[in-house]
Structure formats: C-alpha cells, structure tokens
Design an enzyme around this catalytic site. Structure first.
Site, PDB file in Angstrom:
ATOM      1  N   ASP A  70      -2.383  -4.928   0.561  1.00 42.55           N
ATOM      2  CA  ASP A  70      -1.876  -6.352   0.387  1.00 42.55           C
ATOM      3  C   ASP A  70      -2.782  -6.915   1.914  1.00 42.55           C
ATOM      4  OD1 ASP A  70      -0.397  -4.414   2.383  1.00 42.55           O
ATOM      5  OD2 ASP A  70       1.308  -5.183   1.917  1.00 42.55           O
ATOM      6  N   MET A 116       0.996  -1.480  -0.002  1.00 41.53           N
ATOM      7  CA  MET A 116      -0.181   0.157   0.245  1.00 41.53           C
ATOM      8  C   MET A 116       0.669   1.490  -0.076  1.00 41.53           C
ATOM      9  SD  MET A 116      -2.971  -0.953   2.341  1.00 41.53           S
ATOM     10  CE  MET A 116      -4.142   0.524   2.455  1.00 41.53           C
ATOM     11  N   HIS A 117       0.325   2.411  -0.704  1.00 40.78           N
ATOM     12  CA  HIS A 117       0.425   3.416   0.453  1.00 40.78           C
ATOM     13  C   HIS A 117       1.440   4.381  -0.937  1.00 40.78           C
ATOM     14  CE1 HIS A 117      -0.904   2.925   3.795  1.00 40.78           C
ATOM     15  NE2 HIS A 117      -0.199   2.007   4.312  1.00 40.78           N
TER      16      HIS A 117
END
Length: 478
Positions: free
Chosen positions: A233, A77-78
């Site tokens: 995830d 992520m991110h």
C-alpha cells in the site's frame, strides 16, 4: 482504461482511469476486522473477494468500463494468507497490526544475517514471525501450508490463477533479500520455510498474468486483460503521489502514520527501526518511519468521550496555538519507529481537574505529530533527506493539524488538490505501465498542489521544546 484496486484494512476501493491516467469512476466496499484475543487482528480473505465483486458491480456501466485492459492491486502489507495444496484458505489472514508473534519476531531478529539480508528489524507485524507462531501454536495448519501469500498476492491469485507477488510487498516479509530483490534461502531457513511455499516474484510495474477468462466474462471485459504485479500500500501511494526520486517524500496522517521517502539505492539501517523496502518499479527502494496509531488515536478519544473527532477539535479553529500543558504518548498499539516495541503503551501526562475534552484532543494531535517527528529523525539517521513533502491521509483534512505538523517537523507541507493521488491511483498507474511499457518517470508524477503550509516561525521554538519533553517521556517509558 486501467483499474487500480486498493485492498485496505477496513475496505476495498476500485478506481478506473483512462489512457492518460485521469480518474473516471470509483467504487468502495467495506468489511470487518476480527480481534478474537487481545493483540490479535484477523480477516477472512473471502471478504476481500466479496468486496471486489461488489465494487465491480458498482463500476459496471461506467464510461469506458468494458475497455479496461490492465489491473493492479495495492494491498495492506505483511498479512499471512495460508493456503493448502488446493489453494484453499487454512485459517483467517493474520494482519499487519497483529502483535501475537512478538516473541518469534525477537527470535528471528537475533538470528545471524537476518537484518543484513532483509534490511530491517523483524517487527512483530511482519510475515515471517507469524508463520513461526503458527508452527508453534497451530502445527497442523503449518504442516498443511503449501503457499503463503500476502493480501495483494491473494487477490492476484483470484485474478490470474497464479501465485505471484511484487517486490515492494514481499520486502515486508523478512524472507526477501531486499537488496538482491529475491527470496533468500538463508532467511527462509531461519523462518522454517521453503522457497516452494513462496509466490513467484515480479516487479510491480511488470505483468503478473492475465485475468482469468471466467472473471473476464463475468465482468464484461475482453479476453486479454493484463494483471500487473501491483504493490504494497505505501509503495502504491508513493506511485500515486509521484515519490520516486531521492529528496521526495510524503507524510501520511492516516489510521497509522508514515513518513516516506524514495531512495535510488539499498541503504538499510535497521537499528533506526526505519523500514527499507523495494519500490514498485525496478532499481528503486524507499524508506519509511511508521507509527502504528495516528488518526486512530483521535478515533479512540472520540469513542471514549462520545464525541466525533470533528466535534472534539472544532473549538481549536485554524489558528495554531502554542503547545498545550499536557503530553500525549500515542502508543495505543505499541510502536514501530523508533522504538520497535509491541508492548509500549500510551498515556497522558499533565492532566488536571481543569482538563477538558478539547484539551485532550489538542494533546493527542500534538503527540501524533511528535511521533511523526520521531519517524523523520530516524530517516535522517539513514542519510535520507526530504526536500519536498506531501501530506495525505484523513488527518490532512484538518487545517489545524497540518499547520501543527508542519511546525513540529519544521518542513513546508504541500496539500494536493482534491482528487486522486493515493494507493488506488498508484495501482492504476502500475497497471498502465505493465500494459504499455511507458517510462515510469512520465507516468508516476506528483499531483498538483493546492497550497503549501509553512512552519509557524513564532511557535517553532515552543514546539521544539515540546518535542524534547516528548522524547524525554518516551525514554522513560522505554
């Protein structure tokens, strides 16, 4: 047949499952992370495409391969993938564990309504502060940015030709109204971004598009392969472990550490530094406490001692021992829950001339478990309760570490039987839901448990005192 793709930080894993969700074949390919400056962590998105091609080449010829009709991606992520108007990558992806934008994160976090709408503290690893950093330090790249995609959404673009992201992944950007499950004009404005720079949003279990014809031909598939929205995830791991309802949860003893539980409503509490995100299926959310270095602490100790983690812990056996004389603070890369500090650093307290490498390893294991206990306590402050908890991740292969964790958390931990139950399986399950429209409750089920590890009642009080000492030391550092 369905294909789940787990786009990890250090490698990509592809998993094929049959019509009822049984794993059939898998493949992996690795790539590197670049750290050009301290605190920076970047990756070339082209490496993900190369890894996917390598994994698909390995899978070709597997039974049922040509019958794949659904694909979904789970991604770390991110990350910020910046694209120009021709979908060309403008710079390396800035990853989740990159802390360069700490000042920008603090600025956004203090802005009006940001926590209320996003449901979270703006952590330095989130996507929005990365773009503020780019605006200030790489203005030409910022000016040419037509789209910002998360890693999983970038693979979706490669697969479908469309800019599409799912809710669970997008919840970690600080641009999404996590309760309303839509981009927020106010959050985008606070981050100097526009809605047209965002991908379209779909639920993770819904169709995001169809596999591009050239890929279908190259990989030997039919002409109508559905690509699902996919997931971040941890949401995908929750789908793989069947963590869908309140009271269910898992602990991940991986590179980073996670304590996650499902919620049936949006109940944020940013002050706890708990993450509150959309789940990968409609009308569900999840919350998690995150520590940035878990088994990575043991990997670090192995590197500086020249021993493998297995060698360092071999002398401990499987019988749980009382707390050791040292306290280890596992903040090698800063910390998220509960401290929200990119600058916090780790260390040992209580070293002596008699300290051995095994003593250090034992202290590291205890410190990681105390950090995960911090995550659990932060979750409880939001009103979440975990009645049953799976333990997953590389550290779960250590019987000693799992016994230690169960005792420090004071929770029985269920070890799944060997097999598939992580993010790749969760992604394959989301692909199945997008194709069939099956009931998620029938598909997103928990794995069979191999055993339950109970807290050690004789050592519980000793570790409770150890946790109190850990908390005191953490307060001194923060």
């Amino acid at each position: 047949m369905y294909l789940g793709i787990d786009l990890g930080t250090s490698g990509l894993r592809a998993l094929m499952t049959d019509a009822v969700g049984k794993p059939v074949a898998s493949a992996e390919a690795q790539y590197d992370v670049q750290t050009p400056h301290p605190g920076w962590s970047e990756q070339d998105p082209g490496d993900w495409i190369t890894a996917l091609d390598q994994a698909m080449a390995q899978l070709q010829g597997s039974p049922g391969y040509s019958d794949i009709c659904g694909i979904a991606v789970a991604g770390h992520m991110h990350g910020a993938v910046l694209l120009d108007g021709f979908d060309q990558v403008l710079r390396p992806c800035i990853l989740w564990n990159d802390t360069r934008s700490a000042a920008e994160a603090a600025e956004l976090d203090a802005a009006e309504m940001v926590r209320d709408l996003s449901g979270n503290i703006v952590f330095p690893g989130f996507t929005a502060p990365k773009l503020l950093w780019v605006q200030r330090h790489e203005p030409e790249i910022f000016a040419n940015t037509a789209k910002v995609l998360l890693p999983a959404a970038y693979l979706n673009l490669h697969l479908t030709g469309g800019h599409v992201a799912d809710m669970s992944d997008s919840a970690g950007t600080s641009w999404l109204d996590v309760g309303a499950r839509d981009w927020s004009e106010q959050l985008l404005e606070a981050g100097h971004m526009r809605r047209d720079q965002m991908p379209d949003l779909v639920e993770g279990s819904a169709a995001a598009g169809t596999l591009r014809p050239e890929l279908a031909v190259r990989w030997g598939f039919g002409t109508d392969v559905t690509v699902a929205g996919g997931a971040g995830d941890n949401a995908a791991a929750a789908c793989g472990t069947g963590v869908m309802a309140p009271g269910q949860g898992f602990v991940s003893l991986g590179t980073s550490g996670v304590v996650l539980t499902a919620r049936d409503g949006f109940r944020p509490d940013p002050a706890t530094a708990v993450h509150t995100f959309c789940h990968a299926i409609p009308d569900r959310w999840y919350q998690m406490g995150v520590m940035l270095s878990a088994t990575d602490c043991m990997n670090w100790l192995g590197r500086i001692t020249g021993q493998s983690p297995a060698d360092l812990t071999a002398g401990l056996g499987e019988e749980l021992q009382p707390p050791g004389p040292m306290t280890f603070m596992p903040y090698l890369s800063g910390e998220r829950t509960p401290h929200n500090s990119a600058s916090l650093r780790g260390g040992f307290q209580g070293l002596s001339i008699a300290t051995t490498a095994e003593d250090l390893a034992r202290a590291v294991m205890e410190g990681v478990c105390y950090g995960l206990r911090d995550c659990l306590e932060a979750l409880r402050k939001t009103g979440a309760e975990i009645d049953s908890c799976l333990v997953i991740g590389g550290g779960s292969k250590s019987a000693y570490w799992v016994k230690l964790l169960a005792t420090i958390l004071n929770l029985p931990l269920q070890l799944p039987k060997d097999g598939e139950f992580g993010a790749a399986l969760g992604a394959a399950r989301l692909a199945r839901l997008a194709v069939t429209g099956d009931d998620p409750a029938e598909v997103l089920t928990a794995p069979e448990s191999a055993m339950t590890v109970a807290p050690d009642p004789l050592l519980r009080d000793g570790y409770e005192a150890g946790y109190a000492a850990f908390r005191k030391r953490a307060a001194e550092l923060t």
